[in-house]
Motif scaffolding. Sequence first.
Motif, PDB file in Angstrom:
ATOM      1  N   ILE A  88      89.204  52.935 -10.577  1.00  0.00           N
ATOM      2  CA  ILE A  88      89.882  51.651 -10.764  1.00  0.00           C
ATOM      3  C   ILE A  88      90.141  51.396 -12.242  1.00  0.00           C
ATOM      4  N   ALA A  89      89.126  51.673 -13.062  1.00  0.00           N
ATOM      5  CA  ALA A  89      89.289  51.477 -14.505  1.00  0.00           C
ATOM      6  C   ALA A  89      90.365  52.402 -15.066  1.00  0.00           C
ATOM      7  N   LEU A  90      90.401  53.639 -14.582  1.00  0.00           N
ATOM      8  CA  LEU A  90      91.407  54.587 -15.051  1.00  0.00           C
ATOM      9  C   LEU A  90      92.811  54.116 -14.695  1.00  0.00           C
ATOM     10  N   MET A  91      92.970  53.586 -13.492  1.00  0.00           N
ATOM     11  CA  MET A  91      94.294  53.146 -13.052  1.00  0.00           C
ATOM     12  C   MET A  91      94.733  51.848 -13.716  1.00  0.00           C
ATOM     13  N   LEU A  92      93.816  50.896 -13.845  1.00  0.00           N
ATOM     14  CA  LEU A  92      94.205  49.551 -14.264  1.00  0.00           C
ATOM     15  C   LEU A  92      94.040  49.296 -15.756  1.00  0.00           C
ATOM     16  N   ILE A  93      93.086  49.953 -16.378  1.00  0.00           N
ATOM     17  CA  ILE A  93      92.772  49.646 -17.773  1.00  0.00           C
ATOM     18  C   ILE A  93      93.283  50.715 -18.733  1.00  0.00           C
ATOM     19  N   ALA A  94      93.170  51.989 -18.341  1.00  0.00           N
ATOM     20  CA  ALA A  94      93.532  53.078 -19.251  1.00  0.00           C
ATOM     21  C   ALA A  94      94.969  52.988 -19.760  1.00  0.00           C
ATOM     22  N   PRO A  95      95.978  52.703 -18.914  1.00  0.00           N
ATOM     23  CA  PRO A  95      97.344  52.615 -19.458  1.00  0.00           C
ATOM     24  C   PRO A  95      97.481  51.555 -20.540  1.00  0.00           C
ATOM     25  N   SER A  96      96.839  50.397 -20.359  1.00  0.00           N
ATOM     26  CA  SER A  96      96.918  49.339 -21.366  1.00  0.00           C
ATOM     27  C   SER A  96      96.247  49.775 -22.666  1.00  0.00           C
ATOM     28  N   LEU A  97      95.111  50.457 -22.553  1.00  0.00           N
ATOM     29  CA  LEU A  97      94.422  50.930 -23.754  1.00  0.00           C
ATOM     30  C   LEU A  97      95.282  51.939 -24.515  1.00  0.00           C
ATOM     31  N   LEU A 150     101.391  48.404  -8.405  1.00  0.00           N
ATOM     32  CA  LEU A 150     101.916  47.064  -8.670  1.00  0.00           C
ATOM     33  C   LEU A 150     100.968  46.283  -9.568  1.00  0.00           C
ATOM     34  N   LEU A 151      99.688  46.365  -9.267  1.00  0.00           N
ATOM     35  CA  LEU A 151      98.690  45.668 -10.086  1.00  0.00           C
ATOM     36  C   LEU A 151      98.623  46.292 -11.473  1.00  0.00           C
ATOM     37  N   GLN A 152      98.678  47.611 -11.517  1.00  0.00           N
ATOM     38  CA  GLN A 152      98.647  48.320 -12.802  1.00  0.00           C
ATOM     39  C   GLN A 152      99.824  47.920 -13.677  1.00  0.00           C
ATOM     40  N   ALA A 153     101.018  47.874 -13.087  1.00  0.00           N
ATOM     41  CA  ALA A 153     102.214  47.540 -13.856  1.00  0.00           C
ATOM     42  C   ALA A 153     102.142  46.116 -14.391  1.00  0.00           C
ATOM     43  N   THR A 154     101.634  45.203 -13.568  1.00  0.00           N
ATOM     44  CA  THR A 154     101.514  43.811 -14.006  1.00  0.00           C
ATOM     45  C   THR A 154     100.600  43.704 -15.225  1.00  0.00           C
ATOM     46  N   ILE A 155      99.464  44.391 -15.170  1.00  0.00           N
ATOM     47  CA  ILE A 155      98.505  44.343 -16.272  1.00  0.00           C
ATOM     48  C   ILE A 155      99.083  45.017 -17.522  1.00  0.00           C
ATOM     49  N   VAL A 209     111.235  42.899 -25.802  1.00  0.00           N
ATOM     50  CA  VAL A 209     112.099  43.347 -24.706  1.00  0.00           C
ATOM     51  C   VAL A 209     113.225  42.343 -24.534  1.00  0.00           C
ATOM     52  N   ASP A 210     114.465  42.810 -24.585  1.00  0.00           N
ATOM     53  CA  ASP A 210     115.609  41.913 -24.442  1.00  0.00           C
ATOM     54  C   ASP A 210     115.880  41.562 -22.980  1.00  0.00           C
ATOM     55  N   GLY A 211     115.538  42.468 -22.059  1.00  0.00           N
ATOM     56  CA  GLY A 211     115.774  42.227 -20.641  1.00  0.00           C
ATOM     57  C   GLY A 211     114.647  41.437 -20.013  1.00  0.00           C
ATOM     58  N   PRO A 212     114.818  41.020 -18.748  1.00  0.00           N
ATOM     59  CA  PRO A 212     113.775  40.255 -18.049  1.00  0.00           C
ATOM     60  C   PRO A 212     112.519  41.094 -17.813  1.00  0.00           C
ATOM     61  N   LEU A 213     111.360  40.451 -17.928  1.00  0.00           N
ATOM     62  CA  LEU A 213     110.095  41.173 -17.795  1.00  0.00           C
ATOM     63  C   LEU A 213     109.883  41.720 -16.391  1.00  0.00           C
ATOM     64  N   TRP A 214     110.426  41.014 -15.387  1.00  0.00           N
ATOM     65  CA  TRP A 214     110.224  41.510 -14.026  1.00  0.00           C
ATOM     66  C   TRP A 214     110.896  42.860 -13.825  1.00  0.00           C
ATOM     67  N   GLN A 215     112.013  43.088 -14.516  1.00  0.00           N
ATOM     68  CA  GLN A 215     112.651  44.398 -14.425  1.00  0.00           C
ATOM     69  C   GLN A 215     111.802  45.476 -15.083  1.00  0.00           C
ATOM     70  N   LEU A 216     111.187  45.130 -16.209  1.00  0.00           N
ATOM     71  CA  LEU A 216     110.301  46.077 -16.875  1.00  0.00           C
ATOM     72  C   LEU A 216     109.120  46.416 -15.966  1.00  0.00           C
ATOM     73  N   GLY A 217     108.578  45.400 -15.304  1.00  0.00           N
ATOM     74  CA  GLY A 217     107.494  45.635 -14.355  1.00  0.00           C
ATOM     75  C   GLY A 217     107.936  46.485 -13.186  1.00  0.00           C
ATOM     76  N   LEU A 218     109.154  46.245 -12.694  1.00  0.00           N
ATOM     77  CA  LEU A 218     109.674  47.039 -11.578  1.00  0.00           C
ATOM     78  C   LEU A 218     109.796  48.510 -11.963  1.00  0.00           C
ATOM     79  N   VAL A 219     110.303  48.769 -13.153  1.00  0.00           N
ATOM     80  CA  VAL A 219     110.420  50.154 -13.613  1.00  0.00           C
ATOM     81  C   VAL A 219     109.039  50.801 -13.702  1.00  0.00           C
ATOM     82  N   ALA A 220     108.054  50.072 -14.227  1.00  0.00           N
ATOM     83  CA  ALA A 220     106.695  50.611 -14.342  1.00  0.00           C
ATOM     84  C   ALA A 220     106.115  50.927 -12.970  1.00  0.00           C
ATOM     85  N   VAL A 221     106.360  50.052 -11.993  1.00  0.00           N
ATOM     86  CA  VAL A 221     105.859  50.287 -10.631  1.00  0.00           C
ATOM     87  C   VAL A 221     106.498  51.548 -10.038  1.00  0.00           C
ATOM     88  N   ILE A 222     107.812  51.664 -10.171  1.00  0.00           N
ATOM     89  CA  ILE A 222     108.514  52.824  -9.605  1.00  0.00           C
ATOM     90  C   ILE A 222     108.074  54.112 -10.293  1.00  0.00           C
TER      91      ILE A 222
END
Length: 244
Positions: free
Chosen positions: A24-33, A108-113, A126-139
């Motif tokens: 869980i830590a690897l998935m949710l925290i490591a990308p942010s770090l 989805l949770l990982q991208a949000t964090i 980021v000039d574009g909407p954040l939800w689009q950035l989150g969508l790209v991260a999820v995909i």
Amino acid sequence: MNGNRIFATAGRVLTQLRHDPRSIALMLIAPSLLVGLFAWLFSDQEGVFDQVGGAILALFPFIVMFLITSITTLRERKSGTLERLMTTPLGKADFILGYALAFGLMALLQATITVSFAVGVCGLDVDGPLWQLGLVAVIDALLGTALGLLASAFAATEFQAVQFMPLLVFPQIILGGLFMPRDRMPDVLYAISDWLPLSYAIDAVGAVAAGESGWDVAGPLLVVVAFAVGALVLASLTLRRRTR
């Protein structure tokens, strides 16, 4: 395929993950770090993090989900769990889609964090909407999940699963446009990059960061989704019941 069996598989995977805090830590925290490390690295160079930060958001979720998914699925085969499950009405496609659903929710949770951390803490502009950035991260994370499931079908050990990274991951990182714009690459490498899904993921996140919209964002994302679906189909066709 059966929806109830897919949801049951996804629930079982999520229950297992709940008892595995390291994953869980690897998935949710490591990308942010890792994003934070890049932001810190370029903190004295104005504008550099804004240029590479979007591509990093496409890169790290992809890598982390590839590793987690390939190793976790391989453990199911090595322990005999998959072979026992296959004596039930559960089919290979149900198993693969259940895993994809479970890790998709984690993505989805990982991208949000990760996106929240990159923008709110690291100051990614980021000039574009954040939800689009989150969508790209999820995909992108789902693409890593799909390729991880595909790699696990051919690996016999966890070490072999990791060895697939030089084949499936590293070429995409090198040729995806992170280190050099793809249109400045030699013609042969540019042609190869056109067949790599991460290239389109980086294109999509770059388009969002630049404030572009419409097909500039949707086009590359559809290509990534098509690659992910294709990888899931191949994974369901090649999945073995156990590792010998």
